[in-house]
Design an enzyme around this catalytic site. Structure first.
Site, PDB file in Angstrom:
ATOM      1  N   ASP A  68      81.003  52.565  21.113  1.00 14.83           N
ATOM      2  CA  ASP A  68      82.320  52.227  20.304  1.00 14.83           C
ATOM      3  C   ASP A  68      83.462  51.920  21.481  1.00 14.83           C
ATOM      4  O   ASP A  68      84.657  52.274  20.826  1.00 14.83           O
ATOM      5  CB  ASP A  68      82.423  52.992  19.232  1.00 14.83           C
ATOM      6  CG  ASP A  68      83.405  52.748  18.236  1.00 14.83           C
ATOM      7  OD1 ASP A  68      84.123  53.483  17.602  1.00 14.83           O
ATOM      8  OD2 ASP A  68      83.548  51.283  18.076  1.00 14.83           O
ATOM      9  N   LYS A 113      84.130  46.376  24.325  1.00 14.80           N
ATOM     10  CA  LYS A 113      82.917  45.427  23.918  1.00 14.80           C
ATOM     11  C   LYS A 113      82.145  45.123  24.890  1.00 14.80           C
ATOM     12  O   LYS A 113      81.136  44.845  24.986  1.00 14.80           O
ATOM     13  CB  LYS A 113      83.242  44.632  22.881  1.00 14.80           C
ATOM     14  CG  LYS A 113      83.939  45.148  21.746  1.00 14.80           C
ATOM     15  CD  LYS A 113      83.354  46.771  21.209  1.00 14.80           C
ATOM     16  CE  LYS A 113      84.439  47.404  20.333  1.00 14.80           C
ATOM     17  NZ  LYS A 113      84.007  48.813  20.235  1.00 14.80           N
ATOM     18  N   ASP A 129      78.524  49.888  17.533  1.00 10.17           N
ATOM     19  CA  ASP A 129      79.670  49.566  16.614  1.00 10.17           C
ATOM     20  C   ASP A 129      80.128  47.889  16.975  1.00 10.17           C
ATOM     21  O   ASP A 129      80.135  47.750  17.984  1.00 10.17           O
ATOM     22  CB  ASP A 129      80.929  50.327  16.546  1.00 10.17           C
ATOM     23  CG  ASP A 129      81.818  50.351  15.132  1.00 10.17           C
ATOM     24  OD1 ASP A 129      82.697  50.432  15.419  1.00 10.17           O
ATOM     25  OD2 ASP A 129      81.318  49.362  14.163  1.00 10.17           O
ATOM     26  N   ASN A 130      80.770  47.443  15.924  1.00  5.69           N
ATOM     27  CA  ASN A 130      81.399  45.996  16.169  1.00  5.69           C
ATOM     28  C   ASN A 130      80.346  45.078  16.847  1.00  5.69           C
ATOM     29  O   ASN A 130      81.117  43.886  17.627  1.00  5.69           O
ATOM     30  CB  ASN A 130      82.487  46.320  17.049  1.00  5.69           C
ATOM     31  CG  ASN A 130      83.462  47.355  16.950  1.00  5.69           C
ATOM     32  OD1 ASN A 130      83.528  48.482  17.353  1.00  5.69           O
ATOM     33  ND2 ASN A 130      84.005  47.216  15.334  1.00  5.69           N
ATOM     34  N   GLU A 157      86.016  48.052   9.485  1.00  5.08           N
ATOM     35  CA  GLU A 157      86.654  49.181   8.828  1.00  5.08           C
ATOM     36  C   GLU A 157      87.817  48.793   8.078  1.00  5.08           C
ATOM     37  O   GLU A 157      88.724  48.125   8.565  1.00  5.08           O
ATOM     38  CB  GLU A 157      87.006  50.189  10.047  1.00  5.08           C
ATOM     39  CG  GLU A 157      87.728  49.743  11.108  1.00  5.08           C
ATOM     40  CD  GLU A 157      86.868  49.421  12.437  1.00  5.08           C
ATOM     41  OE1 GLU A 157      85.489  49.184  12.246  1.00  5.08           O
ATOM     42  OE2 GLU A 157      87.368  49.565  13.460  1.00  5.08           O
TER      43      GLU A 157
HETATM   44  C1  LIG Z   1      84.563  52.088  29.951  1.00  4.98           C
HETATM   45  C2  LIG Z   1      85.284  53.247  29.034  1.00  4.98           C
HETATM   46  N1  LIG Z   1      85.147  54.638  29.398  1.00  4.98           N
HETATM   47  C3  LIG Z   1      85.828  55.493  28.481  1.00  4.98           C
HETATM   48  N2  LIG Z   1      86.502  55.285  27.600  1.00  4.98           N
HETATM   49  C4  LIG Z   1      86.569  53.978  27.249  1.00  4.98           C
HETATM   50  C5  LIG Z   1      86.142  52.789  27.971  1.00  4.98           C
HETATM   51  N3  LIG Z   1      86.520  51.639  27.247  1.00  4.98           N
HETATM   52  C6  LIG Z   1      87.179  51.890  26.381  1.00  4.98           C
HETATM   53  N4  LIG Z   1      87.332  53.295  26.069  1.00  4.98           N
HETATM   54  C7  LIG Z   1      87.925  53.994  24.942  1.00  4.98           C
HETATM   55  O1  LIG Z   1      87.352  53.702  23.912  1.00  4.98           O
HETATM   56  C8  LIG Z   1      88.505  53.407  22.986  1.00  4.98           C
HETATM   57  C9  LIG Z   1      88.289  51.817  22.970  1.00  4.98           C
HETATM   58  C10 LIG Z   1      87.614  51.322  21.912  1.00  4.98           C
HETATM   59  C11 LIG Z   1      87.351  49.653  21.854  1.00  4.98           C
HETATM   60  N5  LIG Z   1      87.381  49.427  20.297  1.00  4.98           N
HETATM   61  C12 LIG Z   1      87.690  48.188  20.019  1.00  4.98           C
HETATM   62  O2  LIG Z   1      88.338  47.466  20.845  1.00  4.98           O
HETATM   63  C13 LIG Z   1      87.706  47.937  18.716  1.00  4.98           C
HETATM   64  C14 LIG Z   1      88.513  46.942  18.065  1.00  4.98           C
HETATM   65  C15 LIG Z   1      88.174  46.557  16.789  1.00  4.98           C
HETATM   66  C16 LIG Z   1      89.036  45.354  15.963  1.00  4.98           C
HETATM   67  C17 LIG Z   1      88.472  44.591  15.167  1.00  4.98           C
HETATM   68  C18 LIG Z   1      89.238  43.480  14.490  1.00  4.98           C
HETATM   69  C19 LIG Z   1      90.605  43.238  15.151  1.00  4.98           C
HETATM   70  F1  LIG Z   1      91.292  42.360  14.665  1.00  4.98           F
HETATM   71  C20 LIG Z   1      90.967  44.150  15.867  1.00  4.98           C
HETATM   72  C21 LIG Z   1      90.305  45.325  16.520  1.00  4.98           C
HETATM   73  C22 LIG Z   1      87.552  47.495  15.844  1.00  4.98           C
HETATM   74  C23 LIG Z   1      86.509  48.568  16.198  1.00  4.98           C
HETATM   75  O3  LIG Z   1      85.769  49.175  15.537  1.00  4.98           O
HETATM   76  C24 LIG Z   1      86.631  48.616  17.616  1.00  4.98           C
HETATM   77  O4  LIG Z   1      85.992  49.726  18.264  1.00  4.98           O
HETATM   78  C25 LIG Z   1      89.935  53.812  23.514  1.00  4.98           C
HETATM   79  C26 LIG Z   1      89.700  53.578  24.911  1.00  4.98           C
HETATM   80  O5  LIG Z   1      90.582  54.224  25.754  1.00  4.98           O
HETATM   81 MG   LIG Z   2      84.507  50.283  16.555  1.00  3.39          MG
END
Ligand SMILES: Cc1ncnc2c1ncn2[C@@H]1O[C@H](/C=C/CNC(=O)c2cc(-c3ccc(F)cc3)cc(O)c2O)C[C@H]1O
Ligand SMILES: [Mg+2]
Length: 214
Positions: free
Chosen positions: A141, A144, A169-170, A199
């Protein structure tokens, strides 16, 4: 100074949820996201699918990629058997700090190991750092475009065994096209799509469950 959305989400947990009661923490976050501010938690609808997969797998070892505020961390950890371990990776220190407090409010800190860092750096260190041989369940999650490279990395590092489950997810919104193509076309995976909604919205989204065949 202005508070951040994760800080306001934590505030809603501390105000509305009962310490030590994971379900009340999940409910408080869902209420906050429906009534006050949308946030990218897996949410209640997809969360029920997540719960059913966790209960079915009954995993001893779980890896979560992308903790954010800890919503799915709490959902998963609350369903784990006594000595099971959930390792969750989060590279944003502000999100990690909030997630730690959400997980603590739920009383699940003993089942969860939150590691601050990038998945690409930590996946190769799982065995030496945490004594994990393979993961029974992985919940993807995070960014992406990292789903596919991290899945290949987990394969290379021998972290998947015959029967390991990947739950992503997603896969529709925002979408993970390269990952989806890979797990659906590779002979090494048996994949199944669980149709749902993004969500807290009526937009289509879903979870992809993929069994590693070894
Ligand atoms: C490589 C890596 N390592 C460790 N932590 C990592 C990582 N890449 C991201 N992360 C961490 O995970 C989290 C990131 C999650 C990314 N999830 C998303 O971008 C995401 C975006 C949406 C979304 C859908 C429609 C829309 F209009 C807008 C947004 C819905 C979701 O359920 C999501 O998970 C926070 C980040 O710091
Ligand atoms: Mg998600």
């Amino acid at each position: 100074t202005q508070s951040t959305r994760p800080q306001r989400l934590l505030g809603a947990v501390q105000k509305n949820a009962t310490r030590g009661d994971p379900r009340s923490v999940v409910q408080a976050i869902d209420q906050f996201c429906r009534q006050k501010e949308w946030a990218m938690n897996v949410g209640d609808e997809k969360g029920c699918i997540l719960d059913s997969v966790v209960s079915e797998v009954n995993p001893a070892t779980v890896l979560e990629l992308g903790t954010y505020c800890g919503y799915s961390t709490v959902r998963i950890a609350s369903l784990l058997p006594p000595h099971a371990k959930l390792i969750t990776l989060e590279f944003n220190p502000d999100f990690a700090a909030i997630a730690r407090q959400v997980i603590a409010w739920a009383g699940l800190e003993d089942k969860v190991h939150l590691v601050e860092g990038a998945s690409g750096d930590w996946i190769p260190k799982m065995t030496e750092q945490f004594g994990v041989k393979t993961f029974d369940l992985v919940f993807l999650d995070h960014w992406k475009d990292r789903y596919l490279p991290d899945t290949m990395l987990m394969e290379e590092c021998g972290l998947l065994r015959k029967g390991s489950i990947l739950l992503a997810d997603n896969v529709i919104c925002p979408g993970t096209p390269d990952y989806l193509e890979y797990v659906r076309s590779s002979p090494r995976y048996e994949s199944q799509y669980f149709k749902s909604h993004l969500e807290y919205t009526k937009v289509e989204d879903g979870l992809e469950k993929s069994v590693f065949l070894g």
